[in-house]
Design an enzyme around this catalytic site. Structure first.
Site, PDB file in Angstrom:
ATOM      1  N   HIS A  94      -7.876   3.009   6.203  1.00 25.46           N
ATOM      2  CA  HIS A  94      -7.174   4.201   5.705  1.00 25.46           C
ATOM      3  C   HIS A  94      -7.553   5.384   6.583  1.00 25.46           C
ATOM      4  O   HIS A  94      -8.617   5.408   7.209  1.00 25.46           O
ATOM      5  CB  HIS A  94      -7.498   4.449   4.224  1.00 25.46           C
ATOM      6  N   HIS A 106      -8.699  -3.684   7.224  1.00 25.28           N
ATOM      7  CA  HIS A 106      -7.653  -2.844   6.617  1.00 25.28           C
ATOM      8  C   HIS A 106      -8.211  -1.421   6.554  1.00 25.28           C
ATOM      9  O   HIS A 106      -9.259  -1.198   5.951  1.00 25.28           O
ATOM     10  CB  HIS A 106      -7.363  -3.391   5.222  1.00 25.28           C
ATOM     11  N   HIS A 120       1.832   3.171  -3.233  1.00 25.99           N
ATOM     12  CA  HIS A 120       0.985   4.222  -3.823  1.00 25.99           C
ATOM     13  C   HIS A 120       1.545   5.611  -3.475  1.00 25.99           C
ATOM     14  O   HIS A 120       1.531   6.527  -4.285  1.00 25.99           O
ATOM     15  CB  HIS A 120      -0.436   4.155  -3.274  1.00 25.99           C
ATOM     16  N   TYR A 132     -11.855   6.399  -4.001  1.00 23.65           N
ATOM     17  CA  TYR A 132     -10.828   5.363  -3.861  1.00 23.65           C
ATOM     18  C   TYR A 132      -9.518   5.991  -3.393  1.00 23.65           C
ATOM     19  O   TYR A 132      -9.053   6.970  -3.984  1.00 23.65           O
ATOM     20  CB  TYR A 132     -10.638   4.733  -5.239  1.00 23.65           C
ATOM     21  N   ASP A 186       0.853  -1.200   0.000  1.00 26.81           N
ATOM     22  CA  ASP A 186       0.000   0.000   0.000  1.00 26.81           C
ATOM     23  C   ASP A 186       0.886   1.248   0.000  1.00 26.81           C
ATOM     24  O   ASP A 186       0.576   2.267  -0.626  1.00 26.81           O
ATOM     25  CB  ASP A 186      -0.941  -0.005   1.212  1.00 26.81           C
TER      26      ASP A 186
END
Ligand SMILES: CC[C@H](O)CC(=O)C(=O)O
Ligand code: MN
Length: 338
Positions: free
Chosen positions: A195, A193, A16, A284, A13
């Site tokens: 963010h 998971h 990114h 997203y 991740d």
């Protein structure tokens, strides 16, 4: 002590956040330090998973094979994990990872599309891998849908089913409702998971643990898409205080952050205005840098692009729409000015 399994996604991740620019050597060196810190599973490779290096998703500095070779050589106790998004990655890509002793594959689909994971999970199980079903953008579906899709993943043979808050758009009550429903409905461990677009990644991860998740993700320094992920060294510190055994040496993990991750960060992993809008609009997470580039190119505000992408309920794989939206907004702006 209470046990919790942690999967570190810094080297996947986190890619990114650095436009997939880590070299194989850097990945190998960081993997070694994570192993030494007691991390037991690390996910590695392009941010969009195996096969992700492309014009659409951004070219990585090295090939999948080069990353696998460097990491597998560096690891002693820690297991290597890869992300496979059917359609971006293929079973052929997974076979390459298997040459390098990959232990776990997380087969990731949009939260309503678990059925596309069947053959990949079957293949992984037949070949002795741990297979984890990973439902992305889980804020976009109601509880019943998330449960239905998790059951599908379980029926295909998934050893664990993850709920991913890919846009950092969930609030703790939603996490609790969905994780407790998953826990009640499936017989395999539930994972989460997070963010950090709404500043809730650690809090939501704790909410998930409190309601039954036994496998959770984090990344060192929170390095990841959008506003980043659950900052792993913070999570480990909090879990230690709460009496959980993560098996991770907190100081060694902090040192990985300071010595290995800080120097390679392109920007501080903060909740910038546009990253906040991702969580607010439910867009997203990995659209952030694409939207920034399109905003600059077409002279529009990245926040407007991301709000519109959220309104249109765009999902991973629709990166080309970012440009379309930016062009439309730029035309509208010119009409309004003219
Ligand atoms: C583009 C794949 C994505 O980064 C997977 C993931 O970590 C998520 O959905 O949050
Ligand atoms: Mn993610």
């Amino acid at each position: 002590m209470k046990q919790i399994r942690i999967i570190d996604a810094t080297l996947r991740d986190g890619m990114h956040a650095v436009s997939h620019s880590l070299s194989a050597e850097q990945m190998g060196a960081i993997a070694q330090r994570l192993d030494e810190a007691g991390v037991t599973t690390i996910e590695i490779g392009h941010g969009d998973g195996i096969g992700g290096s492309s014009l659409q998703y951004g070219f990585a500095k090295a090939s999948d094979r080069e990353y696998f070779a460097a990491v597998s050589k560096a690891l002693k106790n820690c297991k290597m994990d890869v992300l496979l998004i059917p359609g971006i990655g293929t079973i052929e890509d997974l076979k390459v990872a298997m040459e390098y002793n990959v232990h776990t594959v997380r087969v990731a689909t949009h939260v309503t599309e678990a059925d596309v994971a069947e053959q990949h999970i079957n293949f992984a199980k037949k070949n002795g891998l741990e297979a984890i079903g990973f439902l992305m953008m889980s804020h976009m579906a109601p509880v019943e849908k998330v449960v239905e899709q998790a059951k599908l993943m379980e029926s295909y043979g998934a050893d664990v089913v993850y709920m991913a808050d890919s846009g950092g758009a969930m609030v703790p009550d939603e996490v609790k409702a969905k994780i407790s429903a998953l826990k009640a409905a499936i017989n395999v461990p539930v994972g989460f998971h997070a963010h950090n677009n709404l500043g809730l990644a650690v809090g939501n991860t704790l909410a998930a643990i409190e309601t039954g998740a036994t496998v959770v993700d984090g990344t060192v320094r929170g390095l990841g898409a959008g506003a980043g992920n659950t900052q792993l060294e913070v999570l480990v510190a909090v879990l230690n205080k709460m009496g959980y055994d993560t098996g991770i040496d907190l100081y060694k993990l902090m040192d990985v952050g300071q010595e290995m991750i800080d120097p390679l960060m392109h920007r501080p992993q903060i909740i910038s205005n546009d990253a906040l809008v991702i969580g607010y609009a439910g867009a997203y997470g990995s659209f952030l840098l694409h939207a920034r580039r399109a905003a600059e190119k077409f002279g529009v505000d990245a926040r407007d692009i991301l709000m519109e992408l959220g309104r249109r309920k765009t999902v991973g794989g629709q990166e080309d729409l970012i440009i379309d939206v930016a062009i439309e907004l730029s035309k509208q702006r010119k009409q309004n000015v003219g």
